[in-house]
Design a protein around this motif. Structure first.
Motif, PDB file in Angstrom:
ATOM      1  N   ASP A   1       5.506 -12.859 -56.536  1.00 40.88           N
ATOM      2  CA  ASP A   1       5.666 -13.107 -57.975  1.00 40.88           C
ATOM      3  C   ASP A   1       5.153 -11.915 -58.776  1.00 40.88           C
ATOM      4  O   ASP A   1       4.819 -10.864 -58.214  1.00 40.88           O
ATOM      5  N   ALA A   2       5.076 -12.094 -60.092  1.00 36.89           N
ATOM      6  CA  ALA A   2       4.707 -10.976 -60.973  1.00 36.89           C
ATOM      7  C   ALA A   2       3.286 -10.502 -60.728  1.00 36.89           C
ATOM      8  O   ALA A   2       2.951  -9.358 -61.042  1.00 36.89           O
ATOM      9  N   THR A   3       2.427 -11.357 -60.143  1.00 33.02           N
ATOM     10  CA  THR A   3       1.053 -10.947 -59.831  1.00 33.02           C
ATOM     11  C   THR A   3       0.945 -10.417 -58.406  1.00 33.02           C
ATOM     12  O   THR A   3      -0.146 -10.206 -57.912  1.00 33.02           O
ATOM     13  N   ASN A   4       2.117 -10.214 -57.761  1.00 38.46           N
ATOM     14  CA  ASN A   4       2.200  -9.720 -56.382  1.00 38.46           C
ATOM     15  C   ASN A   4       1.644 -10.710 -55.367  1.00 38.46           C
ATOM     16  O   ASN A   4       1.248 -10.325 -54.263  1.00 38.46           O
ATOM     17  N   LYS A   5       1.601 -11.974 -55.731  1.00 42.79           N
ATOM     18  CA  LYS A   5       1.253 -13.016 -54.767  1.00 42.79           C
ATOM     19  C   LYS A   5       2.485 -13.321 -53.917  1.00 42.79           C
ATOM     20  O   LYS A   5       3.549 -13.653 -54.441  1.00 42.79           O
ATOM     21  N   VAL A   6       2.326 -13.199 -52.590  1.00 41.45           N
ATOM     22  CA  VAL A   6       3.463 -13.389 -51.696  1.00 41.45           C
ATOM     23  C   VAL A   6       3.841 -14.871 -51.657  1.00 41.45           C
ATOM     24  O   VAL A   6       2.986 -15.743 -51.449  1.00 41.45           O
ATOM     25  N   VAL A   7       5.138 -15.134 -51.864  1.00 41.79           N
ATOM     26  CA  VAL A   7       5.640 -16.504 -51.854  1.00 41.79           C
ATOM     27  C   VAL A   7       6.302 -16.814 -50.516  1.00 41.79           C
ATOM     28  O   VAL A   7       6.057 -17.865 -49.926  1.00 41.79           O
ATOM     29  N   THR A   8       7.123 -15.922 -50.006  1.00 41.00           N
ATOM     30  CA  THR A   8       7.793 -16.154 -48.727  1.00 41.00           C
ATOM     31  C   THR A   8       8.278 -14.825 -48.170  1.00 41.00           C
ATOM     32  O   THR A   8       8.362 -13.826 -48.899  1.00 41.00           O
ATOM     33  N   THR A   9       8.605 -14.813 -46.876  1.00 40.68           N
ATOM     34  CA  THR A   9       9.108 -13.611 -46.213  1.00 40.68           C
ATOM     35  C   THR A   9      10.306 -13.970 -45.350  1.00 40.68           C
ATOM     36  O   THR A   9      10.278 -14.960 -44.610  1.00 40.68           O
ATOM     37  N   MET A  10      11.357 -13.172 -45.464  1.00 41.04           N
ATOM     38  CA  MET A  10      12.553 -13.323 -44.633  1.00 41.04           C
ATOM     39  C   MET A  10      12.530 -12.207 -43.592  1.00 41.04           C
ATOM     40  O   MET A  10      12.299 -11.043 -43.949  1.00 41.04           O
ATOM     41  N   THR A  11      12.771 -12.535 -42.324  1.00 40.66           N
ATOM     42  CA  THR A  11      12.650 -11.545 -41.256  1.00 40.66           C
ATOM     43  C   THR A  11      13.925 -11.436 -40.446  1.00 40.66           C
ATOM     44  O   THR A  11      14.792 -12.318 -40.484  1.00 40.66           O
ATOM     45  N   ASP A  12      13.983 -10.328 -39.670  1.00 41.19           N
ATOM     46  CA  ASP A  12      15.074 -10.078 -38.722  1.00 41.19           C
ATOM     47  C   ASP A  12      16.440 -10.188 -39.395  1.00 41.19           C
ATOM     48  O   ASP A  12      17.367 -10.811 -38.866  1.00 41.19           O
ATOM     49  N   LEU A  13      16.555  -9.558 -40.558  1.00 38.77           N
ATOM     50  CA  LEU A  13      17.817  -9.574 -41.289  1.00 38.77           C
ATOM     51  C   LEU A  13      18.643  -8.350 -40.923  1.00 38.77           C
ATOM     52  O   LEU A  13      18.097  -7.322 -40.502  1.00 38.77           O
ATOM     53  N   PRO A  14      19.969  -8.404 -41.077  1.00 44.42           N
ATOM     54  CA  PRO A  14      20.786  -7.202 -40.841  1.00 44.42           C
ATOM     55  C   PRO A  14      20.529  -6.159 -41.922  1.00 44.42           C
ATOM     56  O   PRO A  14      19.866  -6.420 -42.925  1.00 44.42           O
ATOM     57  N   LEU A  15      21.093  -4.960 -41.694  1.00 39.80           N
ATOM     58  CA  LEU A  15      20.858  -3.867 -42.629  1.00 39.80           C
ATOM     59  C   LEU A  15      21.453  -4.150 -43.996  1.00 39.80           C
ATOM     60  O   LEU A  15      21.005  -3.558 -44.989  1.00 39.80           O
ATOM     61  N   SER A  16      22.423  -4.984 -44.105  1.00 43.90           N
ATOM     62  CA  SER A  16      22.984  -5.348 -45.400  1.00 43.90           C
ATOM     63  C   SER A  16      23.454  -6.783 -45.331  1.00 43.90           C
ATOM     64  O   SER A  16      23.773  -7.299 -44.247  1.00 43.90           O
ATOM     65  N   GLY A  17      23.454  -7.429 -46.491  1.00 46.50           N
ATOM     66  CA  GLY A  17      23.902  -8.807 -46.492  1.00 46.50           C
ATOM     67  C   GLY A  17      23.584  -9.488 -47.803  1.00 46.50           C
ATOM     68  O   GLY A  17      23.203  -8.854 -48.793  1.00 46.50           O
ATOM     69  N   ARG A  18      23.729 -10.793 -47.811  1.00 48.03           N
ATOM     70  CA  ARG A  18      23.461 -11.629 -48.982  1.00 48.03           C
ATOM     71  C   ARG A  18      22.557 -12.769 -48.545  1.00 48.03           C
ATOM     72  O   ARG A  18      22.835 -13.442 -47.550  1.00 48.03           O
ATOM     73  N   VAL A  19      21.437 -12.952 -49.285  1.00 48.07           N
ATOM     74  CA  VAL A  19      20.499 -14.015 -48.941  1.00 48.07           C
ATOM     75  C   VAL A  19      20.311 -14.915 -50.155  1.00 48.07           C
ATOM     76  O   VAL A  19      20.438 -14.484 -51.304  1.00 48.07           O
ATOM     77  N   LEU A  20      20.015 -16.186 -49.873  1.00 47.79           N
ATOM     78  CA  LEU A  20      19.706 -17.129 -50.935  1.00 47.79           C
ATOM     79  C   LEU A  20      18.395 -16.743 -51.601  1.00 47.79           C
ATOM     80  O   LEU A  20      17.438 -16.330 -50.936  1.00 47.79           O
ATOM     81  N   TRP A  21      18.357 -16.875 -52.910  1.00 45.50           N
ATOM     82  CA  TRP A  21      17.087 -16.689 -53.614  1.00 45.50           C
ATOM     83  C   TRP A  21      16.118 -17.769 -53.139  1.00 45.50           C
ATOM     84  O   TRP A  21      16.499 -18.953 -53.050  1.00 45.50           O
ATOM     85  N   PRO A  22      14.887 -17.404 -52.763  1.00 45.51           N
ATOM     86  CA  PRO A  22      13.947 -18.410 -52.257  1.00 45.51           C
ATOM     87  C   PRO A  22      13.799 -19.582 -53.227  1.00 45.51           C
ATOM     88  O   PRO A  22      13.655 -19.385 -54.439  1.00 45.51           O
ATOM     89  N   GLY A  23      13.822 -20.784 -52.681  1.00 46.69           N
ATOM     90  CA  GLY A  23      13.747 -21.999 -53.497  1.00 46.69           C
ATOM     91  C   GLY A  23      15.103 -22.605 -53.751  1.00 46.69           C
ATOM     92  O   GLY A  23      15.196 -23.764 -54.171  1.00 46.69           O
ATOM     93  N   ALA A  24      16.164 -21.813 -53.536  1.00 45.85           N
ATOM     94  CA  ALA A  24      17.525 -22.341 -53.707  1.00 45.85           C
ATOM     95  C   ALA A  24      18.036 -22.871 -52.370  1.00 45.85           C
ATOM     96  O   ALA A  24      17.782 -22.292 -51.311  1.00 45.85           O
ATOM     97  N   THR A  25      18.754 -23.992 -52.434  1.00 43.94           N
ATOM     98  CA  THR A  25      19.379 -24.556 -51.237  1.00 43.94           C
ATOM     99  C   THR A  25      20.819 -24.934 -51.567  1.00 43.94           C
ATOM    100  O   THR A  25      21.154 -25.191 -52.737  1.00 43.94           O
ATOM    101  N   VAL A  26      21.650 -24.973 -50.540  1.00 40.19           N
ATOM    102  CA  VAL A  26      23.062 -25.329 -50.716  1.00 40.19           C
ATOM    103  C   VAL A  26      23.454 -26.325 -49.627  1.00 40.19           C
ATOM    104  O   VAL A  26      22.809 -26.422 -48.582  1.00 40.19           O
ATOM    105  N   ASP A  27      24.535 -27.048 -49.891  1.00 40.42           N
ATOM    106  CA  ASP A  27      25.048 -27.961 -48.879  1.00 40.42           C
ATOM    107  C   ASP A  27      26.060 -27.216 -48.003  1.00 40.42           C
ATOM    108  O   ASP A  27      26.228 -25.994 -48.101  1.00 40.42           O
ATOM    109  N   ALA A  28      26.739 -27.973 -47.152  1.00 35.10           N
ATOM    110  CA  ALA A  28      27.661 -27.354 -46.202  1.00 35.10           C
ATOM    111  C   ALA A  28      28.818 -26.651 -46.892  1.00 35.10           C
ATOM    112  O   ALA A  28      29.433 -25.746 -46.328  1.00 35.10           O
TER     113      ALA A  28
END
Length: 741
Positions: free
Chosen positions: A253-280
């Protein structure tokens, strides 16, 4: 020669050992007996012979440290095997030949020969290599430029060891060199040694140099909204290294408090904004900073609220880069937030009298909701889907429904739609139903005359409403029942004024600018249900004269000091008034009066206060005088005769202007008789309280009470004066004075 033999009687022989490896000789001198010194000499021939004899245990003789060819990959005359032999017994033997040695005497030497190869280790370098957080394997191999007898060595030919290690370099048994994790930027070195596998004492060393540079990558990240769901598109490009692991994205966040970490991602791609979820189907089911509570979406803490409206993301591959990204903006075609439930409910109104019609019969917004809350008209767009075909109903932009005057009895409907402005396509419709009844017969209209008197201080402004005493039947008249019209009469005897106004509601306003007098107006009211049902009345307005307060002051026309007339006003006078130069003196600017040069007399300056409630005037009577005028200094004139006889005329010695201390700030007077005797002296002579009246104040033979005798006297006058620069000047006058009684 391999063997050198010296014996008795000058015997000397040098012998090369042949292929057989032995030598025999029989001295020819008469007396061959005695001591023979036999010496084995190690030379090239010995090596050749040893090689020819097939000696084993090959050992290469290393060049001396001063040799410049130590690390030459190909050295001349060294393509053949080199054998080095050493005696294993004494290199010199002394034998004694005696007559008893009837047949021969044997002298044996032991020789051990080994064959050595030419081994060369050459320096190696690599780089620049990125100092990453994992092992970078096989940045170089030390063996391809190392030789054994001029031939590139293989790992099986030699034994590789590290002589001088480096904590960030690793030399492997196959000759490859790895850079270990987190190697610092700069130059790294390592010294290694290769030794012939079959002759471990046959070795050479070399240096490995590896240049390390910082790892470099480029990162791009763009927030994007898809189907109302927030995503982040990213691309990581390693510039000078090959990644060993996937990309990690740390969200803070703006105070640099870590909220979450995504790992082992490809060099490029599209990820959901943390806290957002989608159905099938990719449709959003949750959003950061939003929770569904009591049948409505609200913004609240859900653990991810700190990632809006901005988030600090740290992208790590080997180096790390931190950038700030904005949450995708909410737009009508992609909100990046929950879809709010919008509900338009049906509305009913009436019965309404068709003769009068009605405004704001119902408001469609009243029972409609957005996200469970009452509709804010600014949040939606209101449109008519199906209009009332008769035109009796009107849907206004504010959501109100009007019924047209003269509508016949019946039921009227229209269909409307509300759509959320922030979310395109989020809409709902409803039906408005209004019941209208036919009007009753009209009732008489009665317009009653009005009089507004004593209009003046504190009564200006709204003085009344002409409809307040008018009726329709027994009901007080209002603009829902009647129409109001102000009549413009042609009677020239009727007095009106533009400062008196009537508005559409029948309100009468009298401005404080209205002159005193009596004013008359006429108006008409008509039944809205029957335009023929009308009545007229007269309005009389009596305005009183404004009040005037008189004050007085004075000023000098020889004084250039500016006067602020506001300081002369009574305490508590409003500061919003305006000064008027009634006599047109041109000496008044605003509230500032310059009296310099004005003619003597009395002038009037008015302070007019334009108060809507109580206009009034303060009249300042200003007397202009010349009391402050400064006269020039008089001349010092000595009157040299006087008669101190008590008759009230010329009783003292007079010196004109001597008493003007402004012009002549000091003086002394001395009077002498004809014998030179001082009979009077004083300072600050002033012709009155300090003056010579013929009485002695000096050394004299005459009694003071009798006065001095008639005669001629001599005076001395010393006095001070001021020049044009206000500097003190000393002056003197003297002469004869005649005293007569």
């Amino acid at each position: 020669a391999n063997i050198i033999i010296d014996g008795p009687n000058g015997y000397h022989s040098e012998v090369i050992i042949g292929i057989q490896g032995f030598w025999r000789d029989r001295p020819e001198q008469a007396n061959p007996y005695g001591e023979y010194n036999i010496k084995l000499v190690r030379e090239a021939n010995l090596d050749a012979v040893a090689a020819a004899l097939g000696e084993t245990g090959l050992v290469k003789v290393l060049p001396s440290s001063s040799s410049t060819d130590k690390k030459a990959t190909s050295k001349p005359a060294k393509l053949q095997m080199h054998t080095v032999c050493q005696t294993t017994s004494q290199s010199g033997i002394i034998v004694n030949v005696t007559p008893e040695d009837l047949v021969h005497l044997d002298a044996d030497f032991g020789v051990n020969c080994k064959e050595f190869k030419d081994i060369v280790a050459n320096d190696d370098s690599a780089g620049p290599i990125a100092g990453v957080n994992h092992i970078t394997k096989n940045v170089l191999n030390v063996l391809p430029n190392d030789t054994l007898e001029g031939v590139v060595v293989t790992a099986s030919d030699v034994i590789i060891t590290t002589v001088t290690p480096n904590e960030f370099l690793q030399l492997n048994s196959d000759g490859s060199v790895d850079v270990l994790p987190n190697a610092p930027v700069g130059t790294l070195t390592l010294v290694y040694q290769i030794c012939e596998a079959d002759a471990t004492s046959n070795c050479d060393t070399a240096t490995v140099t590896v240049t390390i540079e910082a790892p470099v990558m480029t990162v791009t990240a763009s927030p994007i909204c898809v189907n109302d769901v927030p995503y982040l598109d990213y691309t990581v490009t390693p510039v000078n290294f090959t990644p060993a692991n996937g990309v990690s994205i740390t969200w803070a966040d703006a105070t640099n408090k870590v909220v979450t970490t995504m790992t082992d991602l490809p060099l490029s791609g599209r990820v959901l904004w943390p806290g957002a979820t989608v159905d099938a189907n990719g449709k959003g089911t949750d959003w950061p900073g939003w929770i569904f509570q009591n049948n409505q979406w609200i913004q609240a803490a859900d653990g991810f609220e700190g990632l809006r409206p901005t988030a600090n993301i740290t992208v790590s591959l080997n180096p790390s880069e931190t950038i700030t990204v904005n949450y995708p903006p909410s737009e009508p075609f992609c909100t990046a937030r929950p879809t709010f439930a919008i509900v338009a409910n049906d509305d009913n109104g009436g019965p309404i009298s068709g003769g009068t019609g009605a405004t704001n019969v119902v408001n469609v917004y009243t029972n409609d909701t957005l996200n469970g809350n009452a509709i804010n008209p600014a949040d939606v767009t209101l449109t008519t889907v199906t209009t009332d075909p008769t035109g009796a109903l009107t849907l206004n932009p504010n959501g109100s429904i009007d019924v047209k005057v003269g509508t016949t009895g019946g039921t009227y409907t229209l269909t409307y739609q509300i759509c959320e402005n922030a979310d395109n396509g989020n809409c709902d419709t409803a039906i408005v139903t209004i019941t209208v009844i036919d009007p009753a017969p009209p009732t008489p209209v009665d317009a009653v005359d009005d009089t507004y008197s004593n209009i003046g201080c504190n009564t200006f402004g709204l003085v009344g409403n002409v409809l307040s005493n008018d009726f329709k039947g027994i009901t007080r008249a209002n603009l829902e029942l009647v129409t109001f019209t102000l009549l413009t009469g042609s009677n020239n005897n009727v007095k009106t004024d533009p400062n008196i106004t009537f508005d559409a509601l029948g309100n009468v306003n009298v401005s404080s600018l209205t002159p005193a007098g009596t004013y008359t107006y006429s108006y008409r009211i008509c039944d809205k249900l029957s335009s023929e049902n009308c009545d007229t009345a007269t309005v009389t307005i009596i305005v009183l004269p404004n009040g005037v307060t008189n004050i007085a002051s004075q000023a000098c026309n020889d004084d250039s000091t500016l006067l602020n007339l506001a300081n002369l006003l009574p305490e508590g006078t409003p500061t919003t008034g305006t000064w008027v130069d009634t006599n047109n003196t041109n000496a008044l600017q605003g509230s500032t009066l310059n009296a310099l040069g004005l003619a003597l007399g009395t002038y009037i300056f008015e302070y007019r206060i334009k108060d809507d409630k109580c206009p009034r005037t303060i009249a300042l009577n200003m007397e202009i005088n010349d009391d402050c005028k400064v006269l020039p200094c008089g001349n010092i004139v000595v009157h040299n005769a006087f008669s101190p006889n008590g008759d009230g005329k010329n009783d003292v010695f007079v010196i004109d202007s001597i008493d003007d201390l402004t012009c002549y700030p000091g003086n002394t007077v001395e009077i002498y008789n004809r014998w030179g005797i001082l009979v009077f002296e004083t300072t600050n002579y002033n012709n009155e309280t300090n003056a010579f009246d013929g009485t002695s104040r000096g050394r004299t033979t005459v009694k003071q009470s009798d006065g001095l005798p008639t005669g001629t006297y001599f005076y001395i006058l010393n006095y001070k004066s001021l020049n044009g620069n206000n500097e003190v000047q000393n002056n003197k006058k003297d002469g004869y004075l005649y005293l007569s009684k």
